[in-house]
Design an enzyme around this catalytic site. Structure first.
Site, PDB file in Angstrom:
ATOM      1  N   ASN A 196       0.641  -0.674  -0.027  1.00 48.06           N
ATOM      2  CA  ASN A 196       0.047   0.164  -0.249  1.00 48.06           C
ATOM      3  C   ASN A 196       0.990   1.501   0.386  1.00 48.06           C
ATOM      4  O   ASN A 196       1.341   1.356   0.853  1.00 48.06           O
ATOM      5  CB  ASN A 196      -0.813  -0.288   1.224  1.00 48.06           C
TER       6      ASN A 196
ATOM      7  N   LYS B  15       0.040   4.149  -0.070  1.00 49.81           N
ATOM      8  CA  LYS B  15      -0.731   5.387   0.156  1.00 49.81           C
ATOM      9  C   LYS B  15      -0.289   6.853  -0.715  1.00 49.81           C
ATOM     10  O   LYS B  15      -0.306   6.505  -1.797  1.00 49.81           O
ATOM     11  CB  LYS B  15      -0.017   6.197   1.757  1.00 49.81           C
TER      12      LYS B  15
ATOM     13  N   GLY C 220       3.155   2.026  10.783  1.00 46.73           N
ATOM     14  CA  GLY C 220       4.055   3.052  10.392  1.00 46.73           C
ATOM     15  C   GLY C 220       4.664   3.144  11.645  1.00 46.73           C
ATOM     16  O   GLY C 220       5.211   4.224  11.848  1.00 46.73           O
TER      17      GLY C 220
ATOM     18  N   HIS D 127      -9.306   0.959   5.652  1.00 50.35           N
ATOM     19  CA  HIS D 127      -8.185   0.877   5.833  1.00 50.35           C
ATOM     20  C   HIS D 127      -8.301   2.129   7.027  1.00 50.35           C
ATOM     21  O   HIS D 127      -9.449   3.156   7.125  1.00 50.35           O
ATOM     22  CB  HIS D 127      -6.729   1.938   4.931  1.00 50.35           C
TER      23      HIS D 127
ATOM     24  N   SER E  12       3.829  -2.385  10.035  1.00 47.54           N
ATOM     25  CA  SER E  12       5.485  -2.845   9.910  1.00 47.54           C
ATOM     26  C   SER E  12       6.248  -4.002   9.467  1.00 47.54           C
ATOM     27  O   SER E  12       6.782  -3.897  10.479  1.00 47.54           O
ATOM     28  CB  SER E  12       5.961  -1.923  11.926  1.00 47.54           C
TER      29      SER E  12
ATOM     30  N   GLU F 146      -7.047   4.685   8.542  1.00 43.99           N
ATOM     31  CA  GLU F 146      -6.302   5.902   7.859  1.00 43.99           C
ATOM     32  C   GLU F 146      -7.206   6.529   7.253  1.00 43.99           C
ATOM     33  O   GLU F 146      -7.978   7.300   7.296  1.00 43.99           O
ATOM     34  CB  GLU F 146      -5.586   5.872   7.003  1.00 43.99           C
TER      35      GLU F 146
ATOM     36  N   GLU G 293      -5.127  -5.505  10.602  1.00 42.20           N
ATOM     37  CA  GLU G 293      -4.108  -4.698  10.849  1.00 42.20           C
ATOM     38  C   GLU G 293      -3.999  -3.228  11.962  1.00 42.20           C
ATOM     39  O   GLU G 293      -5.047  -2.269  12.440  1.00 42.20           O
ATOM     40  CB  GLU G 293      -3.750  -3.021   9.517  1.00 42.20           C
TER      41      GLU G 293
HETATM   42  C1  PEP Z   1      -0.448  -0.028   5.776  1.00 41.61           C
HETATM   43  O1  PEP Z   1      -0.678   0.836   6.409  1.00 41.61           O
HETATM   44  O2  PEP Z   1      -1.350  -0.502   5.480  1.00 41.61           O
HETATM   45  C2  PEP Z   1       0.382  -0.030   7.035  1.00 41.61           C
HETATM   46  C3  PEP Z   1       0.485  -2.097   7.271  1.00 41.61           C
HETATM   47  O3  PEP Z   1       2.012   0.224   7.322  1.00 41.61           O
HETATM   48  P1  PEP Z   1       2.917   0.072   7.827  1.00 41.61           P
HETATM   49  O4  PEP Z   1       3.661  -1.688   6.985  1.00 41.61           O
HETATM   50  O5  PEP Z   1       4.393   1.079   7.431  1.00 41.61           O
HETATM   51  O6  PEP Z   1       3.385   0.281   9.243  1.00 41.61           O
END
Ligand code: PEP
Length: 252
Positions: free
Chosen positions: A12, A14, A175, A99, A214, A101, A169
């Site tokens: 992703n 973003k 992040g 998601h 992460s 976000e 998630e």
């Molecule tokens: C995400 O936003 O879907 C995500 C998993 O981000 P990150 O891997 O940077 O934690």
């Protein structure tokens, strides 16, 4: 039925990457050799502006392209939005919905996520529905209640293993460099598996459940080997081909 669905590693991007970032796709395609192609599916979700270029660049590579969101309606007066049929028409195969976000930045509710996932499936796309608890919710022992409720309310009617992917998630892991323990991931993914089979009898056991938050080359092997983890949704580490493909390598 642990780990039986075919793994999917999804990136992703973003709101990251100018046109020049598409060169990373060429490096990914080169590293996605027949040995790896036999083991796991790969998907990149770039900013929607780059979907057509990414699709043409990855033609014949076996790597799929997806979008990061879609509107629940197929067309209409919705300035700035893109619809699921448009995403399909551009050559993409998947779309991420719900998601965290989007849930926090745009106030998306699980009911909206359900409508988006249904629109995606109706357009012939695979919907990747994201769920996950905040740090407060985990610390107060409510993680499963929250995830269970998100799943039930976001669940698209008529979902099949071939049309729906769930991404767990934990919001506090996105992040941040923090990850849950393997035992916590196993516990949550086992719970999600049960819920999937309850919500879609005969399908849920074969649905891919991704872990996201992460995921890095350093922790991918441990996380991807947890029962009922059928791949990853990767944010930051999907921006560079070397990091992303090092994660995919755990499936070789
Ligand atoms: C995400 O936003 O879907 C995500 C998993 O981000 P990150 O891997 O940077 O934690």
């Amino acid at each position: 039925m642990a780990n039986s669905p075919r793994p999917l590693v999804a990136g992703n991007w973003k709101m990251n990457g100018l046109k020049a970032a598409l060169t990373e796709l060429t490096a990914m395609a080169k590293a996605y050799d027949p040995g790896l192609q036999g083991k796991a599916d790969l998907l990149i979700c770039p900013p929607s502006l780059w979907i057509p270029a990414a699709v043409s660049q990855l033609q014949g590579s076996g790597i799929a392209i997806g979008a990061q969101d879609c509107h629940p309606q197929p067309h209409g007066a919705h300035t700035g939005d893109i619809s699921a049929p448009m995403i399909k028409d551009a050559g993409a195969s998947h779309v991420i919905v719900g998601h965290s976000e989007r849930r926090s930045d745009h106030g998306e509710t699980s009911e909206m996520v359900k409508a988006k996932a249904e629109a995606a499936m109706a357009a012939g796309l695979v919907a990747i529905v994201c769920v996950g608890e905040t740090q407060d919710e985990r610390q107060s022992g409510r993680a499963k209640d929250v995830v269970g409720e998100q799943l039930r309310h976001s669940w698209p009617m008529g979902a099949k293993a071939s049309t729906l992917v769930i991404a767990y998630e934990p919001v506090w892991a996105i992040g941040t460099g923090l990850t849950p323990t393997s035992a916590d991931v196993a516990d949550m993914h086992g719970f999600i598996r049960q819920e999937c089979e309850r919500l879609a009898p005969g399908q849920g056991n074969n649905m891919a459940i991704l872990y996201g938050g992460s995921v890095k080359p350093q922790n991918a092997a441990e996380l991807m080997n947890v029962p009922n983890v059928n791949g990853a949704l990767v944010g930051g580490a999907s921006l560079k081909a070397s990091d992303f493909m090092a994660i995919v390598e755990v499936y070789r």
